[in-house]
Design a protein around this motif. Structure first.
Motif, PDB file in Angstrom:
ATOM      1  N   THR A  58      45.700 -23.754  17.287  1.00  0.00           N
ATOM      2  CA  THR A  58      46.082 -24.416  16.030  1.00  0.00           C
ATOM      3  C   THR A  58      47.265 -25.371  16.210  1.00  0.00           C
ATOM      4  O   THR A  58      48.265 -25.265  15.469  1.00  0.00           O
ATOM      5  CB  THR A  58      46.444 -23.351  14.969  1.00  0.00           C
ATOM      6  OG1 THR A  58      47.510 -22.516  15.499  1.00  0.00           O
ATOM      7  CG2 THR A  58      45.256 -22.500  14.607  1.00  0.00           C
ATOM      8  N   PRO A  59      47.176 -26.327  17.130  1.00  0.00           N
ATOM      9  CA  PRO A  59      48.286 -27.282  17.272  1.00  0.00           C
ATOM     10  C   PRO A  59      48.444 -28.170  16.036  1.00  0.00           C
ATOM     11  O   PRO A  59      49.525 -28.686  15.763  1.00  0.00           O
ATOM     12  CB  PRO A  59      47.882 -28.103  18.503  1.00  0.00           C
ATOM     13  CG  PRO A  59      46.393 -27.996  18.558  1.00  0.00           C
ATOM     14  CD  PRO A  59      46.072 -26.607  18.064  1.00  0.00           C
ATOM     15  N   PHE A  60      47.336 -28.325  15.285  1.00  0.00           N
ATOM     16  CA  PHE A  60      47.370 -29.182  14.096  1.00  0.00           C
ATOM     17  C   PHE A  60      48.264 -28.594  12.995  1.00  0.00           C
ATOM     18  O   PHE A  60      48.648 -29.303  12.061  1.00  0.00           O
ATOM     19  CB  PHE A  60      45.952 -29.356  13.544  1.00  0.00           C
ATOM     20  CG  PHE A  60      45.233 -28.061  13.270  1.00  0.00           C
ATOM     21  CD1 PHE A  60      45.406 -27.385  12.066  1.00  0.00           C
ATOM     22  CD2 PHE A  60      44.388 -27.517  14.230  1.00  0.00           C
ATOM     23  CE1 PHE A  60      44.747 -26.207  11.813  1.00  0.00           C
ATOM     24  CE2 PHE A  60      43.727 -26.317  13.988  1.00  0.00           C
ATOM     25  CZ  PHE A  60      43.908 -25.657  12.773  1.00  0.00           C
ATOM     26  N   ALA A  61      48.592 -27.299  13.092  1.00  0.00           N
ATOM     27  CA  ALA A  61      49.377 -26.663  12.034  1.00  0.00           C
ATOM     28  C   ALA A  61      50.875 -26.630  12.335  1.00  0.00           C
ATOM     29  O   ALA A  61      51.640 -26.055  11.560  1.00  0.00           O
ATOM     30  CB  ALA A  61      48.868 -25.238  11.801  1.00  0.00           C
ATOM     31  N   ASP A  62      51.285 -27.242  13.432  1.00  0.00           N
ATOM     32  CA  ASP A  62      52.702 -27.179  13.822  1.00  0.00           C
ATOM     33  C   ASP A  62      53.632 -27.733  12.762  1.00  0.00           C
ATOM     34  O   ASP A  62      54.752 -27.239  12.575  1.00  0.00           O
ATOM     35  CB  ASP A  62      52.918 -27.922  15.148  1.00  0.00           C
ATOM     36  CG  ASP A  62      52.307 -27.184  16.332  1.00  0.00           C
ATOM     37  OD1 ASP A  62      52.033 -25.970  16.186  1.00  0.00           O
ATOM     38  OD2 ASP A  62      52.095 -27.816  17.387  1.00  0.00           O
ATOM     39  N   ASP A  63      53.202 -28.775  12.049  1.00  0.00           N
ATOM     40  CA  ASP A  63      54.059 -29.434  11.065  1.00  0.00           C
ATOM     41  C   ASP A  63      53.835 -28.941   9.642  1.00  0.00           C
ATOM     42  O   ASP A  63      54.415 -29.481   8.698  1.00  0.00           O
ATOM     43  CB  ASP A  63      53.844 -30.954  11.116  1.00  0.00           C
ATOM     44  CG  ASP A  63      54.197 -31.540  12.490  1.00  0.00           C
ATOM     45  OD1 ASP A  63      55.120 -31.006  13.130  1.00  0.00           O
ATOM     46  OD2 ASP A  63      53.535 -32.518  12.895  1.00  0.00           O
ATOM     47  N   TRP A  64      52.992 -27.924   9.474  1.00  0.00           N
ATOM     48  CA  TRP A  64      52.717 -27.409   8.138  1.00  0.00           C
ATOM     49  C   TRP A  64      53.884 -26.546   7.641  1.00  0.00           C
ATOM     50  O   TRP A  64      54.738 -26.115   8.427  1.00  0.00           O
ATOM     51  CB  TRP A  64      51.448 -26.560   8.145  1.00  0.00           C
ATOM     52  CG  TRP A  64      50.181 -27.348   8.356  1.00  0.00           C
ATOM     53  CD1 TRP A  64      50.083 -28.646   8.736  1.00  0.00           C
ATOM     54  CD2 TRP A  64      48.852 -26.870   8.214  1.00  0.00           C
ATOM     55  NE1 TRP A  64      48.772 -29.024   8.845  1.00  0.00           N
ATOM     56  CE2 TRP A  64      47.983 -27.943   8.529  1.00  0.00           C
ATOM     57  CE3 TRP A  64      48.285 -25.663   7.861  1.00  0.00           C
ATOM     58  CZ2 TRP A  64      46.602 -27.830   8.493  1.00  0.00           C
ATOM     59  CZ3 TRP A  64      46.907 -25.533   7.830  1.00  0.00           C
ATOM     60  CH2 TRP A  64      46.072 -26.618   8.131  1.00  0.00           C
ATOM     61  N   ARG A  69      51.151 -22.248   7.696  1.00  0.00           N
ATOM     62  CA  ARG A  69      50.991 -22.163   9.150  1.00  0.00           C
ATOM     63  C   ARG A  69      50.738 -20.715   9.601  1.00  0.00           C
ATOM     64  O   ARG A  69      49.834 -20.445  10.390  1.00  0.00           O
ATOM     65  CB  ARG A  69      52.244 -22.714   9.834  1.00  0.00           C
ATOM     66  CG  ARG A  69      52.143 -22.721  11.364  1.00  0.00           C
ATOM     67  CD  ARG A  69      53.299 -23.460  12.010  1.00  0.00           C
ATOM     68  NE  ARG A  69      54.572 -22.809  11.744  1.00  0.00           N
ATOM     69  CZ  ARG A  69      55.553 -23.321  11.035  1.00  0.00           C
ATOM     70  NH1 ARG A  69      55.416 -24.519  10.475  1.00  0.00           N
ATOM     71  NH2 ARG A  69      56.688 -22.673  10.849  1.00  0.00           N
ATOM     72  N   ARG A  73      47.142 -19.198  11.187  1.00  0.00           N
ATOM     73  CA  ARG A  73      47.171 -18.621  12.534  1.00  0.00           C
ATOM     74  C   ARG A  73      46.787 -17.143  12.532  1.00  0.00           C
ATOM     75  O   ARG A  73      46.122 -16.672  13.469  1.00  0.00           O
ATOM     76  CB  ARG A  73      48.541 -18.854  13.165  1.00  0.00           C
ATOM     77  CG  ARG A  73      48.703 -20.301  13.601  1.00  0.00           C
ATOM     78  CD  ARG A  73      50.067 -20.643  14.128  1.00  0.00           C
ATOM     79  NE  ARG A  73      50.047 -22.013  14.669  1.00  0.00           N
ATOM     80  CZ  ARG A  73      51.136 -22.718  14.959  1.00  0.00           C
ATOM     81  NH1 ARG A  73      52.347 -22.197  14.779  1.00  0.00           N
ATOM     82  NH2 ARG A  73      51.016 -23.938  15.437  1.00  0.00           N
TER      83      ARG A  73
END
Length: 252
Positions: A58-64, A69, A73
């Motif tokens: 889930t690299p796309f959720a790093d900025d959530w 986030r 995960r």
């Protein structure tokens, strides 16, 4: 439903046969012990590293936001762990059959001899059983992924993912497990996985009646040591029902 309950009864009859012959139960449990130790180590390792795996997926959720986030995960981790457990259950039977091929052939021979025998039975060596078990097991695991991966994704759908998807996943697991459990009687008749799949497809409810209790009971810790030999004996009974008790192998 009549076919389903017939398969369920045959699973129960497998338990009755083994309780009357504890030696066969012990022989059938040995390969399951070895396979369980192997897969248990892998599952423990997965549980230990599941957080890192969820981060990797889930690299796309790093900025959530932290709440979203964490929720995503955790959901990914649970879905991956559940899918791996389903695959391990199918793979468990494949590995157990491959490792314990001679053991289960001996059990199948004893059970079928008591039921009237197999005309023209094929004599299978350890290495041939091992090769067929690994080949067919790998094929079934790959086929199961075609269903378990979409179901894993569908598990994120609200309501459906928590109600319908677990039921479908249980049925898929039961179907592929049943294909494994009836393997040895088909091998003894010179029939391959393709033939096994085609014949069992015509009696799908019967197969699910065998595979569903076996798959659900296998989720109980250590119950698999008894469930696997019981399932294989039940598989002998289901195979004889599907093939006919006096069905010879094609070359006979």
């Amino acid at each position: 439903m009549r076919e389903f309950f017939k398969g369920f009864r045959m699973f129960g009859q497998g338990l009755g046969i083994l309780l009357r012959s504890p030696k066969l139960l012990l022989i059938g449990a040995l390969p399951a012990v070895l396979t369980m130790l192997l897969l248990f180590g892998g599952i423990v390792a997965l549980a230990f590293w599941i957080d890192d795996l969820a981060l990797l997926l889930t690299p796309f959720a790093d900025d959530w936001a932290e709440g979203w986030r964490t929720t995503v995960r955790v959901a990914i981790g649970v879905a991956v762990f559940g899918a791996v457990l389903a695959i391990c259950l199918i793979g468990f039977t494949a590995i157990t059959l491959a490792v314990g091929g001679p053991f289960y052939e001996h059990i199948a021979e004893k059970v079928e001899d008591d039921l009237g025998g197999v005309p023209g039975a094929v004599d299978l060596s350890f290495w041939r059983l091992l090769g067929m078990g690994l080949k067919d097991g790998l094929s079934l695991v790959l086929r199961s992924l075609m269903f378990t991966i979409p179901l894993m994704i569908a598990g994120f759908i609200p309501v459906i993912g928590q109600t319908v998807v677990p039921v479908l996943l249980a049925l898929v697991t039961a179907w592929f497990l049943a294909l494994e459990l009836i393997a040895v009687p088909f091998y003894r008749r010179g029939m391959d996985l393709k033939r096994r799949r085609l014949l069992l497809r015509e009696r799908r409810a019967l197969a699910l009646g065998l595979g569903l209790p076996a798959s659900l009971l296998s989720l109980i810790p250590f119950a698999v040591l008894i469930v696997m030999p019981v399932g294989f004996v039940g598989g002998v009974l289901v195979a004889r029902e599907v093939l006919g008790a006096d069905q010879p192998h094609p070359a006979a």
